[in-house]
Scaffold this motif. Structure first.
Motif, mmCIF file in Angstrom:
data_model
loop_
_atom_site.group_PDB
_atom_site.id
_atom_site.type_symbol
_atom_site.label_atom_id
_atom_site.label_comp_id
_atom_site.label_asym_id
_atom_site.label_seq_id
_atom_site.Cartn_x
_atom_site.Cartn_y
_atom_site.Cartn_z
ATOM 1 N N PHE A 143 62.823 15.496 60.704
ATOM 2 C CA PHE A 143 62.930 16.113 59.384
ATOM 3 C C PHE A 143 61.568 16.210 58.699
ATOM 4 C CE2 PHE A 143 67.324 14.526 59.979
ATOM 5 C CZ PHE A 143 67.996 15.733 59.817
ATOM 6 N N VAL A 144 60.675 15.279 58.996
ATOM 7 C CA VAL A 144 59.323 15.364 58.449
ATOM 8 C C VAL A 144 58.630 16.621 58.968
ATOM 9 C CG1 VAL A 144 57.063 14.236 58.317
ATOM 10 C CG2 VAL A 144 59.152 12.852 58.242
ATOM 11 N N LEU A 145 58.847 16.942 60.230
ATOM 12 C CA LEU A 145 58.204 18.099 60.845
ATOM 13 C C LEU A 145 58.695 19.406 60.238
ATOM 14 C CD1 LEU A 145 58.413 17.020 64.597
ATOM 15 C CD2 LEU A 145 56.716 16.389 62.885
ATOM 16 N N TYR A 146 59.960 19.432 59.819
ATOM 17 C CA TYR A 146 60.516 20.658 59.233
ATOM 18 C C TYR A 146 59.811 21.037 57.935
ATOM 19 C CZ TYR A 146 64.489 19.955 62.444
ATOM 20 O OH TYR A 146 65.275 19.776 63.550
ATOM 21 N N GLY A 147 59.216 20.056 57.262
ATOM 22 C CA GLY A 147 58.629 20.322 55.947
ATOM 23 C C GLY A 147 57.120 20.457 55.937
ATOM 24 N N ILE A 148 56.487 20.565 57.095
ATOM 25 C CA ILE A 148 55.022 20.633 57.153
ATOM 26 C C ILE A 148 54.506 21.867 56.415
ATOM 27 C CG2 ILE A 148 53.032 20.903 58.693
ATOM 28 C CD1 ILE A 148 54.664 19.371 60.814
ATOM 29 N N SER A 149 53.525 21.656 55.565
ATOM 30 C CA SER A 149 52.949 22.754 54.794
ATOM 31 C C SER A 149 52.142 23.690 55.685
ATOM 32 C CB SER A 149 52.033 22.206 53.694
ATOM 33 O OG SER A 149 50.922 21.521 54.268
ATOM 34 N N LYS A 150 51.916 24.891 55.181
ATOM 35 C CA LYS A 150 51.082 25.860 55.906
ATOM 36 C C LYS A 150 49.706 25.272 56.196
ATOM 37 C CE LYS A 150 49.703 30.152 57.032
ATOM 38 N NZ LYS A 150 50.255 30.926 58.150
ATOM 39 N N GLU A 151 49.161 24.559 55.214
ATOM 40 C CA GLU A 151 47.830 23.977 55.358
ATOM 41 C C GLU A 151 47.798 22.838 56.371
ATOM 42 O OE1 GLU A 151 48.358 25.687 51.271
ATOM 43 O OE2 GLU A 151 49.510 24.330 52.563
ATOM 44 N N GLY A 152 48.976 22.289 56.681
ATOM 45 C CA GLY A 152 49.035 21.147 57.577
ATOM 46 C C GLY A 152 49.357 21.487 59.016
ATOM 47 N N ARG A 153 49.476 22.775 59.333
ATOM 48 C CA ARG A 153 49.866 23.177 60.694
ATOM 49 C C ARG A 153 48.911 22.651 61.761
ATOM 50 N NH1 ARG A 153 50.456 29.529 61.060
ATOM 51 N NH2 ARG A 153 48.353 29.264 60.245
ATOM 52 N N GLU A 154 47.629 22.890 61.554
ATOM 53 C CA GLU A 154 46.649 22.487 62.562
ATOM 54 C C GLU A 154 46.577 20.968 62.677
ATOM 55 O OE1 GLU A 154 44.167 23.022 65.661
ATOM 56 O OE2 GLU A 154 45.218 24.620 64.561
ATOM 57 N N THR A 155 46.673 20.294 61.535
ATOM 58 C CA THR A 155 46.690 18.830 61.538
ATOM 59 C C THR A 155 47.864 18.315 62.360
ATOM 60 O OG1 THR A 155 45.591 18.632 59.399
ATOM 61 C CG2 THR A 155 46.955 16.778 60.080
ATOM 62 N N ALA A 156 49.024 18.944 62.186
ATOM 63 C CA ALA A 156 50.227 18.518 62.912
ATOM 64 C C ALA A 156 50.070 18.744 64.417
ATOM 65 C CB ALA A 156 51.447 19.259 62.391
ATOM 66 N N TRP A 157 49.462 19.855 64.808
ATOM 67 C CA TRP A 157 49.267 20.149 66.220
ATOM 68 C C TRP A 157 48.296 19.146 66.853
ATOM 69 C CZ3 TRP A 157 50.786 21.591 70.607
ATOM 70 C CH2 TRP A 157 49.928 22.033 71.620
ATOM 71 N N LEU A 158 47.203 18.855 66.160
ATOM 72 C CA LEU A 158 46.250 17.860 66.660
ATOM 73 C C LEU A 158 46.906 16.486 66.768
ATOM 74 C CD1 LEU A 158 43.074 18.917 64.626
ATOM 75 C CD2 LEU A 158 43.508 19.299 67.063
ATOM 76 N N TRP A 159 47.736 16.177 65.784
ATOM 77 C CA TRP A 159 48.469 14.903 65.766
ATOM 78 C C TRP A 159 49.425 14.808 66.953
ATOM 79 C CZ3 TRP A 159 53.844 14.417 65.024
ATOM 80 C CH2 TRP A 159 54.313 13.123 64.785
ATOM 81 N N LEU A 160 50.150 15.895 67.225
ATOM 82 C CA LEU A 160 51.094 15.900 68.344
ATOM 83 C C LEU A 160 50.370 15.677 69.668
ATOM 84 C CD1 LEU A 160 54.122 16.424 69.162
ATOM 85 C CD2 LEU A 160 53.400 18.767 69.662
ATOM 86 N N ILE A 171 58.358 19.576 69.743
ATOM 87 C CA ILE A 171 57.519 20.651 70.272
ATOM 88 C C ILE A 171 57.698 21.927 69.452
ATOM 89 C CG2 ILE A 171 57.120 22.151 72.271
ATOM 90 C CD1 ILE A 171 58.068 19.731 74.010
ATOM 91 N N THR A 172 58.942 22.325 69.259
ATOM 92 C CA THR A 172 59.232 23.562 68.539
ATOM 93 C C THR A 172 58.722 23.519 67.099
ATOM 94 O OG1 THR A 172 61.213 23.910 69.890
ATOM 95 C CG2 THR A 172 61.065 25.140 67.833
ATOM 96 N N SER A 173 58.993 22.424 66.413
ATOM 97 C CA SER A 173 58.643 22.330 64.989
ATOM 98 C C SER A 173 57.145 22.361 64.754
ATOM 99 C CB SER A 173 59.228 21.049 64.389
ATOM 100 O OG SER A 173 60.625 21.018 64.510
#
Length: 281
Positions: free
Chosen positions: A179-196, A217-219
């Protein structure tokens, strides 16, 4: 979309909101100078319904209207409507002081939480910390899910990273982390990918080979919209592929490639910047 400014039907408006999120993401990538104009257009589009529904439950209203109120207020907050954000924070502060207040019923809490997170930065995390306090105090799983779905919506990427780390902590059930992944902001996309990528070994061991890992993976990977990112995703998973995730990875790459084509198409259209500026007024 513009012809639905006085629409009140749940099905229609819910669909419009879903479309608005998708178009906003593509506009931000294709013509970033028009991103604010599209958000203003969406805010204006939903103002009629927002005023009709208000913030408080209406006696005798349908369950669909109660659901729609929360959806509309959430997109208004996320797209930067200042009036919505101010009122949301006022009601949130009342809720912090008194959990039994009628100012923040359950159906609009997600909108209020999202509004609070819009002002959270690495130098001022008071709103984020307040949400975590509520998360730790409540025994209601629905309330925990609402909070988890909001805490990564900050435009500050360092806050997004902190929220993502929290999703993997012992405080969050494995099945709720997504559920945290569903709410990732536009600005946080790259941060989330690097984190994954950084956490992949830990995540894959923690979640195993079930549907949860595919949702991760999808989120995280599908919101991108460039051929370069599609190639990057493919390269990363090429040495980590397992039968349980192969289909999801391929579908995710395909989604990114489709969005990349959409971006190219938008960039080739004449007059879109002017049209969006006109619609935003």
């Amino acid at each position: 979309m513009d012809v639905y400014r006085q629409e009140l039907d749940y099905s229609v408006l819910s669909c419009l909101i879903d479309i608005a999120y998708k178009v906003s993401s593509v506009v931000s990538d294709a013509i970033p100078q028009s991103a604010a104009d599209f958000k203003s257009f969406t805010i204006n589009l939903l103002q009629f319904a927002a005023e009709k529904l208000g913030w408080d439950p209406i006696p005798g209203e349908s369950h669909l209207n109660a659901m729609l109120r929360g959806q509309i207020l959430e997109v208004l907050a996320q797209f930067g409507d200042e009036e919505t954000k101010v009122e949301a924070r006022r009601r949130f502060n009342s809720f912090l002081n008194d959990r039994s207040t009628t100012l923040l019923p359950a159906d609009i809490r997600k909108a209020a939480y999202t509004a609070v997170m819009q002002n959270v930065t690495s130098s001022d995390k008071s709103g984020y910390e307040s949400l975590l306090r509520i998360f730790r105090e409540t025994d209601l799983s629905q309330e925990k899910v609402r909070i988890l779905g909001s805490i990564a919506s900050s435009p500050d990427s360092s806050v997004v990273r902190e929220a993502l780390d929290f999703s993997l902590s012992s405080e969050v059930r494995n099945q709720d982390a997504v559920f945290v992944l569903y709410g990732i902001s536009k600005e946080g996309r790259e941060t989330a990918w690097l984190w994954l990528k950084e956490k992949w070994e830990f995540i894959s061991k923690k979640l195993g080979t079930g549907f949860l890992i595919t949702r991760f993976i999808t989120s995280v990977a599908s919101p991108f919209s460039s051929e370069k990112k599609a190639d990057e995703i493919q390269e990363f998973f090429s040495t980590r592929m397992q039968p349980s995730i192969e289909r999801t990875v391929n579908q995710t790459i395909e989604q990114v490639q489709i969005r990349a084509q959409w971006v190219k198409h938008v960039q080739q259209q004449d007059g879109l910047v002017e049209l969006l500026r006109e619609l935003a007024d």
